[in-house]
Design an enzyme around this catalytic site. Structure first.
Site, PDB file in Angstrom:
ATOM      1  N   ASP A 190       0.792  -1.087  -0.032  1.00 36.05           N
ATOM      2  CA  ASP A 190      -0.126  -0.153   0.139  1.00 36.05           C
ATOM      3  C   ASP A 190       0.822   1.529   0.095  1.00 36.05           C
ATOM      4  OD1 ASP A 190      -2.326   1.659   0.616  1.00 36.05           O
ATOM      5  OD2 ASP A 190      -3.459  -0.077   0.798  1.00 36.05           O
ATOM      6  N   HIS A 199      -3.173   3.178  -4.537  1.00 33.89           N
ATOM      7  CA  HIS A 199      -2.475   2.768  -3.341  1.00 33.89           C
ATOM      8  C   HIS A 199      -1.156   2.388  -3.730  1.00 33.89           C
ATOM      9  CE1 HIS A 199      -5.786   3.077  -0.531  1.00 33.89           C
ATOM     10  NE2 HIS A 199      -6.528   2.494  -1.221  1.00 33.89           N
ATOM     11  N   GLU A 253      -9.987   2.408  -4.848  1.00 34.77           N
ATOM     12  CA  GLU A 253      -9.701   3.813  -4.619  1.00 34.77           C
ATOM     13  C   GLU A 253      -8.539   4.270  -5.430  1.00 34.77           C
ATOM     14  OE1 GLU A 253     -10.898   4.129   0.029  1.00 34.77           O
ATOM     15  OE2 GLU A 253      -8.832   3.666  -0.375  1.00 34.77           O
TER      16      GLU A 253
HETATM   17  C1  TNX Z   1     -10.754   1.863   2.452  1.00 33.70           C
HETATM   18  S1  TNX Z   1     -11.357  -1.318   1.794  1.00 33.70           S
HETATM   19  C2  TNX Z   1      -9.548   1.158   1.779  1.00 33.70           C
HETATM   20  C3  TNX Z   1      -8.373   0.708   2.702  1.00 33.70           C
HETATM   21  C4  TNX Z   1      -8.609   1.354   3.793  1.00 33.70           C
HETATM   22  C5  TNX Z   1     -10.043   1.477   4.514  1.00 33.70           C
HETATM   23  C6  TNX Z   1     -10.131   1.929   6.074  1.00 33.70           C
HETATM   24  C7  TNX Z   1     -10.505  -0.737   0.738  1.00 33.70           C
HETATM   25  C8  TNX Z   1     -10.667  -1.733  -0.671  1.00 33.70           C
HETATM   26  N1  TNX Z   1     -10.045   0.417   0.700  1.00 33.70           N
HETATM   27  O1  TNX Z   1      -7.253   1.245   1.801  1.00 33.70           O
HETATM   28  O2  TNX Z   1      -7.661   1.181   4.744  1.00 33.70           O
HETATM   29  O3  TNX Z   1     -11.097   1.947   3.682  1.00 33.70           O
HETATM   30  O4  TNX Z   1     -11.212   1.435   6.418  1.00 33.70           O
END
Ligand code: TNX
Length: 760
Positions: free
Chosen positions: A195, A268, A331
């Protein structure tokens, strides 16, 4: 032998206790979690010597080491043999049984475990281990209740995830984490290895991934989205060598668990891009992030990137024998793609009309690579934004909807909806909870998780492979913090995934929980007590409103005047009707006389309640609709933990709100809540002006606060003035604050959030 159903047995408990004195102090049934498909208590017991013989036949010998270790952990000893005629405990593999199932019977001659396969054997051993733990002991033996268990899993995929990027955990902890997965008869460890905050797996072809990507120059102190979000400046990092990885995989396999590695692309990706900036579109070098959030660093969809991923995945795939490789896909910021001439040309060439499709195209390229190296992909539900193939398994995290859509489109699905299984969320609203990221997922919310939604037809339902709990570690920086976040919510998840839906019962689960918590503590884990704290809600009743307190603790004490409750405070015995102003504070009174929890809920009576509210400017209409119920409902968020629905967010805008009274009112003060509730400091406005509209319709200023006064104020900003009659009040808050956004790499205006406009 006379058999009794266990429910009937509870009814005849007194008779039973009379005849079986040794169980007098014990609950009658072993507290097995997850509850087996069928569990029959039969009369009698078996006295297992504290040092006993286990005989294995039909290949069951493979479980010998694991079983001996478990037995030792409980202070017992076993000698495992495959050539003895008689033994106290017998393990057999019988391939005619349904896959992953087992049958366990205890009668006055001994213990017999029969399993379909290795997995079933491990599951049976887990049940036996839980029975052994809660069984009473005499000087030389353990007194096991006679019973018959016939058991098999409800769903084939029962996973638990761990993020080791935001915080790093060593191999010893990973093993103890895998032990928990095994204890609960779960079968997947999803290892989130990469990440923005650190790359954690050694890749021989690309040494800079760990030389550079595994280290950051600090970690944010407090909440990354708080008003003060400074880094501690302490270099932080670590990674697993390939030997470490092989050791973890071996350890997991021995416990019937598949390890699924996640290499998160194309977003990420700060850590990859810090090591290999040429894989980005922007030409800039990224940094391994010290803060948390969604960053703009993204892999560029160039041939060089895919060649890199090909080599990388080839190496990673050889380390993990399981069928899947998780490629992330969540994301993804599209900003750098939007600025890239290469991406526009690519999109034109491939006929892609938007950046969601480009994301899908990226995922398809990665899927081909992964398939070439003998694995299948799993991706987070954002991958559905593009045109991905049904061969990709979708992991639904933003609620259930992505997974339901994926099932309709023919994908395999794993449900991980945040409202039920995000173990990084708060477990209770009690103010003494340790800091969490945000949200609220109570134990009962996890238990209410049903991965196979009723809306699905049988064919779609069959696509739901199972569910998984996720443990993101932005704010979980030690093994103890992770365990506390996980336990006992993991127990609830395990039962939901294993036990047939018709046999699931939260009240029954909570009666088995204490014995189980004792086992976890005995095994050295830290377990949360949040579910024994009071949980307060304000509900409507016929006459008005009432406060309802729930808790798994039988006794709760409370006060209504804002003072701290003591053991002598009023005992809660039923809903408290709210007439005037109340500032409820509640705590659970434990059997040892200790108080637990700090639950609060204030209902203020003020002139603004129930009046109409209007927002000037471009303020989001959707928020307006229920803003009155947030800002003028009498409930304040400052005495709670940080949670979204309590607040009205003004984003980068100024605050400009008008409250209009049904009839003119005499007003002497206006206050607004500007702190976010426990564990999160919000940016405050830089100036505040309150004006009133007199009965002649003219507006005049009633009072102002400047920045210095605002910064010095407590959680509530109050403007007082000589009482006067007004028909409306206008509150203007200036948002002049900026901060450096690590997510967007620039200075930005801060976002304002406020709760409750208190008009007196
Ligand atoms: C969203 S869940 C994210 C993570 C974060 C998390 C915190 C997901 C696929 N992506 O990168 O750590 O929320 O709750």
């Amino acid at each position: 032998m006379k058999r009794m159903q266990w429910k009937a047995l509870i009814l005849s408990a007194s008779v039973y206790l009379f005849t079986h004195g040794v169980y007098a102090e014990q609950s009658l049934l072993p507290s097995i979690i997850p509850l087996p498909q069928s569990l029959e208590r039969v009369e009698g017991d078996y006295r297992l010597p504290q040092s006993f013989v286990t005989r294995t036949t039909g290949g069951a010998v493979e479980v010998a080491d694991l079983w001996s270790d478990y037995v030792k952990e409980l202070g017992l000893v076993t000698d495992v043999q495959s050539d003895r005629a008689s033994a106290n405990v017998e393990f057999t593999i019988d391939a005619k049984l349904p896959a992953a199932s087992y049958q366990l019977s205890i009668n006055n001659t001994g213990v017999e475990l029969m399993a379909a396969d290795y997995a079933g054997l491990v599951y049976g051993v887990q049940s036996l281990r839980q029975i052994l733990f809660s069984a009473p002991r005499t000087a030389k033996s353990v007194v096991l209740p006679a019973l018959n268990i016939d058991d098999a899993p409800r769903l084939p995929y029962r996973g638990l995830h761990l993020d080791v990027s935001r915080h790093f955990f060593d191999v010893a902890f990973i093993k103890s984490y895998i032990d928990l997965i095994a204890l609960y008869k779960m079968n997947v460890f999803h290892w989130h290895l990469t990440d923005d905050q650190g790359w954690r797996i050694e890749v021989k072809a690309f040494p800079r991934l760990t030389e550079v990507g595994a280290w950051r120059d600090g970690t944010v102190v407090g909440h990354s989205h708080g008003a003060i979000a400074a880094s501690d400046g302490v270099r932080y990092g670590g990674f697993y060598t390939q030997d470490d990885i092989r050791e973890v995989v071996r350890y997991a396999t021995e416990r019937g668990i598949t390890v699924i590695p996640e290499i998160d692309v194309p977003g990420h990706a700060s850590a990859i891009l810090a090591a290999y900036p040429e894989l980005g579109c922007s030409g800039e070098t990224a940094r391994v992030q010290s803060h948390f959030g969604v960053f703009e660093d993204v892999l560029c969809p160039t041939p060089e990137t895919f060649a890199f991923l090909d080599k990388l995945i080839e190496e990673v795939a050889t380390l993990f024998p399981g069928p899947y490789l998780h490629i992330g896909g969540d994301e993804v910021s599209k900003r750098q793609w939007q600025d890239s001439a290469f991406c526009s040309e690519l999109m034109q060439r491939e006929g892609l009309t938007d950046y969601g499709e480009l994301h899908g195209w990226f995922v398809n390229q990665v899927e081909q690579i992964v398939n070439r190296h003998g694995k299948r992909i799993i991706g987070w539900d954002e991958i559905l934004d593009g045109d991905v193939k049904p061969s990709a398994t979708v992991m639904s995290w933003r609620g259930m909807s992505g997974g339901l859509r994926a099932a309709e489109l023919g994908h395999d699905v794993i449900m991980t909806p945040l409202e039920h299984v995000y173990f990084d969320f708060y477990q209770s609203e009690s103010l003494d909870e340790p800091m969490a990221i945000h949200g609220l997922t109570r134990l009962s919310d996890t238990y209410a998780f049903n991965p196979v939604d009723d809306s699905l037809n049988p064919e779609q339902a069959a696509r739901i492979r199972g569910g998984q709990g996720n443990v993101w570690t932005e704010y979980l920086d030690t093994p103890t913090a992770v365990e506390r976040a996980l336990l006992p919510r993991l127990s609830a998840l395990a039962e939901v995934l294993w036990t047939p839906r018709a046999s699931q019962s939260y009240p029954d689960f909570t009666t088995r929980l204490p014995a189980h918590e004792a086992l976890l503590t005995r095994l050295g884990y830290t377990v949360a007590d949040s579910h024994y704290k009071p949980h307060v809600t304000l509900v409507k009743n016929e006459g008005g409103q009432e406060l309802v307190i729930e808790s798994l603790s039988p006794q709760v004490v409370f006060t209504l005047d804002g003072s701290a409750p003591t053991a002598e405070s009023t005992r809660y015995s039923g809903p408290i009707s709210v007439t005037g102003e109340v500032q409820l504070r509640a705590a659970s009174l434990l059997p040892d006389g200790q108080l637990l929890g700090d639950a609060r809920l204030s209902v203020l009576q003020h002139l603004g309640r129930g009046q109409s509210i209007h927002f000037a400017g471009e303020f989001d209409q959707a928020w307006q609709a229920d803003a009155a119920s947030r800002l003028l409902d009498g409930r304040i968020a400052t005495d709670r933990i940080f949670r979204y629905p309590e607040w009205v967010g003004f984003g980068e805008e100024n605050i400009d709100v008008t409250v209009t009274f049904q009839q003119p009112q005499s007003v002497r003060s206006v206050a607004i809540g500007v702190d976010a509730g426990k564990h999160r400091q919000l940016h405050r406005p830089t100036a505040l002006t309150v004006s009133g509209q007199g009965e002649n319709g003219e507006w005049h200023t009633l009072g102002k606060l400047n920045q210095a006064q605002i910064d010095a104020a407590p959680a509530t900003l109050r403007v007082t003035f000589t009482p006067q009659s007004v028909q409306a009040i206008r509150i203007e808050g200036e948002n002049g604050r900026t901060f450096y956004s690590y997510e967007h790499k620039r200075e930005e205006r801060a976002s304002l959030r406020v709760d409750e406009i208190i008009i007196r």
